[in-house]
Scaffold this motif. Structure first.
Motif, mmCIF file in Angstrom:
data_model
loop_
_atom_site.group_PDB
_atom_site.id
_atom_site.type_symbol
_atom_site.label_atom_id
_atom_site.label_comp_id
_atom_site.label_asym_id
_atom_site.label_seq_id
_atom_site.Cartn_x
_atom_site.Cartn_y
_atom_site.Cartn_z
ATOM 1 N N GLN A 75 8.761 2.675 -13.726
ATOM 2 C CA GLN A 75 7.627 1.849 -13.328
ATOM 3 C C GLN A 75 7.295 0.835 -14.419
ATOM 4 O O GLN A 75 7.031 -0.332 -14.136
ATOM 5 N N TRP A 76 7.354 1.271 -15.682
ATOM 6 C CA TRP A 76 7.087 0.364 -16.799
ATOM 7 C C TRP A 76 8.129 -0.756 -16.830
ATOM 8 O O TRP A 76 7.780 -1.915 -17.035
ATOM 9 N N GLU A 110 7.328 -3.301 -14.242
ATOM 10 C CA GLU A 110 6.189 -4.142 -14.622
ATOM 11 C C GLU A 110 6.529 -5.119 -15.747
ATOM 12 O O GLU A 110 5.883 -6.151 -15.885
#
Length: 127
Positions: A58-59, A62
């Motif tokens: 997820q990081w 992003e």
């Protein structure tokens, strides 16, 4: 996940405590110098590791542009050719997900793989 930057541009990561991956990776991205992620651990070995890897994914999503422009690749380091061959199929989908080359290499071939990643032009725009 724990990040060790003492061998920069080789950046080792592992599942040991304490978890510092996010702070370390954000600091590396801020520097803008290319590096290669290295590990001796296989993805998703247990539920806790799978959760940490999901957070990492997820990081990356992003921070995709900076991550892909700065991280030249990821190398899973193994101790024999048969294991390297079989894991190669397992990690191949990670290349697409992370947007960087994910390779498997034996310890004696590690210098070559790191040099190849660093020399490659991996700064592509995300679609």
């Amino acid at each position: 996940m724990h990040i060790n930057i003492q061998e920069f541009p080789r950046v080792w990561f592992s599942n040991i405590a304490p978890s510092n991956w996010q702070q370390e990776l954000e600091a590396l991205l801020a520097k803008g110098q290319r590096f290669v992620l290295l590990t001796r651990e296989l993805p998703g070995a247990n539920e806790e590791q799978a959760k940490a890897q999901e957070e990492f994914g997820q990081w990356v999503k992003e921070n995709h542009r900076n991550f892909r422009n700065t991280c030249a690749g990821c190398v899973v380091v193994v101790n024999n050719a048969l294991l390297a061959f079989s894991i190669g199929f397992f990690v191949a989908p990670l290349s697409k997900k992370l947007g960087i080359p994910v390779l498997v290499a034996q310890e004696d071939n590690l210098d070559e793989q790191v040099a190849t990643c660093l020399a490659a032009n991996t700064t592509t725009e995300n679609t």
